[in-house]
Scaffold this motif. Sequence first.
Motif, PDB file in Angstrom:
ATOM      1  N   LEU A   1      -4.759   0.711   6.090  1.00 24.28           N
ATOM      2  CA  LEU A   1      -4.414  -0.675   5.758  1.00 24.28           C
ATOM      3  C   LEU A   1      -3.374  -1.241   6.719  1.00 24.28           C
ATOM      4  CD1 LEU A   1      -2.603  -2.897   4.024  1.00 24.28           C
ATOM      5  CD2 LEU A   1      -5.081  -2.918   3.803  1.00 24.28           C
TER       6      LEU A   1
ATOM      7  N   GLY B   1       4.047  -1.017   3.476  1.00 30.46           N
ATOM      8  CA  GLY B   1       3.557   0.319   3.180  1.00 30.46           C
ATOM      9  C   GLY B   1       4.689   1.232   2.742  1.00 30.46           C
TER      10      GLY B   1
ATOM     11  N   SER C   1       0.832  -1.194   0.000  1.00 30.55           N
ATOM     12  CA  SER C   1       0.000   0.000   0.000  1.00 30.55           C
ATOM     13  C   SER C   1       0.867   1.244   0.000  1.00 30.55           C
ATOM     14  CB  SER C   1      -0.914   0.014   1.241  1.00 30.55           C
ATOM     15  OG  SER C   1      -1.783   1.114   1.197  1.00 30.55           O
TER      16      SER C   1
ATOM     17  N   ALA D   1      -3.557   6.086   1.896  1.00 32.40           N
ATOM     18  CA  ALA D   1      -4.202   4.780   1.945  1.00 32.40           C
ATOM     19  C   ALA D   1      -3.430   3.780   2.793  1.00 32.40           C
ATOM     20  CB  ALA D   1      -4.389   4.229   0.533  1.00 32.40           C
ATOM     21  N   SER D   2      -2.125   3.962   2.901  1.00 37.71           N
ATOM     22  CA  SER D   2      -1.340   2.986   3.658  1.00 37.71           C
ATOM     23  C   SER D   2      -1.640   3.067   5.157  1.00 37.71           C
ATOM     24  CB  SER D   2       0.156   3.188   3.411  1.00 37.71           C
ATOM     25  OG  SER D   2       0.601   4.434   3.897  1.00 37.71           O
TER      26      SER D   2
ATOM     27  N   SER E   1     -10.473  -1.809   4.872  1.00 33.42           N
ATOM     28  CA  SER E   1      -9.155  -2.430   5.061  1.00 33.42           C
ATOM     29  C   SER E   1      -9.285  -3.723   5.846  1.00 33.42           C
ATOM     30  CB  SER E   1      -8.219  -1.466   5.786  1.00 33.42           C
ATOM     31  OG  SER E   1      -7.918  -0.341   4.997  1.00 33.42           O
TER      32      SER E   1
ATOM     33  N   PHE F   1      -2.421  -4.705  -4.260  1.00 33.62           N
ATOM     34  CA  PHE F   1      -2.118  -3.334  -3.858  1.00 33.62           C
ATOM     35  C   PHE F   1      -3.388  -2.686  -3.317  1.00 33.62           C
ATOM     36  CE2 PHE F   1       1.664  -4.114  -6.108  1.00 33.62           C
ATOM     37  CZ  PHE F   1       2.549  -3.059  -5.946  1.00 33.62           C
ATOM     38  N   VAL F   2      -3.198  -1.767  -2.375  1.00 29.64           N
ATOM     39  CA  VAL F   2      -4.314  -0.980  -1.846  1.00 29.64           C
ATOM     40  C   VAL F   2      -3.926   0.485  -1.927  1.00 29.64           C
ATOM     41  CG1 VAL F   2      -5.727  -0.442   0.171  1.00 29.64           C
ATOM     42  CG2 VAL F   2      -5.100  -2.828  -0.319  1.00 29.64           C
ATOM     43  N   GLY F   3      -4.786   1.292  -2.559  1.00 21.89           N
ATOM     44  CA  GLY F   3      -4.494   2.711  -2.733  1.00 21.89           C
ATOM     45  C   GLY F   3      -5.707   3.567  -2.457  1.00 21.89           C
TER      46      GLY F   3
END
Length: 369
Positions: free
Chosen positions: A110, A101, A9, A106-107, A87, A38-40
């Motif tokens: 998460l 991260g 992330s 966004a990190s 998350s 991935f998380v954004g």
Amino acid sequence: MKPYKFILSGGGTGGHIYPAVAIADELKSRYPDAEFLFVGASDRMEMDKVPQAGYKIKGLWISGIQRKLTLRNLAFPLKLMSSLLRSRKIVNTFKPDAVIGTGGFASGPLLQVASSKGVPSLIQEQNSFPGITNKLLGKKVNTICVAYDGLEKFFPKEKLRLTGNPIRKDLLQVKHKQIEGKDAFKLKHNKQTLLILGGSLGARRINELIEANMSFFETQSIQVIWQCGKLYYNQYKHYNDMPCVQVHAFLNHMDLAYAAADVIISRAGAISVSELCIVAKPVIFVPSPNVAEDHQTKNAQSVADKNAAILIREKDLDTEFQKAFLELMSNADKQNELSKNIEALALVNATNAIVDEVEKLLKSSSLSI
């Protein structure tokens, strides 16, 4: 043994996105069967750039707090709660073996959720002055990989690992791509090429400088590749009508852009500096003065002090730029000297060192089961 699963992330700017992609690429080379997610932030550039790099991404409804009192700030608690809930669902469903991260809004949610659930977690801080997200996460995660000494005043000392900043592998071969780079941008091989980089979103003052010097570049027979940033593209795209100017909102093939360049004008964000050390081309740094602790000026100064780049502050551009630029473009020995000296500062093994730390977390986690 089942394949590993990794969540990465980071986003908002290329300075957070590309380190995450570089780390994922190295993990993938070591664990070809691993699964990545991935998380954004759902409305930021990572939603386009990460899939272009070949990875899946999920978005969170999250943004930062504005320094001024704005209506957007009123929505922040709602966005944060929404992002924490999403998350939690992502972590519970994907079941990662490790979470990484690299900064950006966004990190925060998460990594907060993952670390609270005992998932091995690592953050990578690119700058000498950490952002608020990583400062808060530093108390929660297992390992903190940094690129500068002295960050124990922000993070628990026992968690710190000095690794450098991760660099995309395609930049390691820039020296051998000059002909390919010139051809990719349809440039003349007998003309010098100037590459202008103001960051992924653009830099207003650098863009103003380039516009003011268009006729100057033309009289010097300079070819220009100008990444003006997506915020400014509509304002400057008409310069594409000039025969030796190319205006881009964003450059998707940075390796070829670097390879095509003879001289580079750039901001001095941490990732940009790390990349430019690898690329080893003559650089004029114009650091942004509008960042925390003026860390871009400190980044640029540390390189300039080693006679490895030229530093011009924004306030001095009108009086110093043309003279410094002419002296550099007309002096091949100076160009070679700057290239040699900046290359000596490169940390080419940073990505490997960070992934080594991820592997340590995986091993310690398996031993504790």
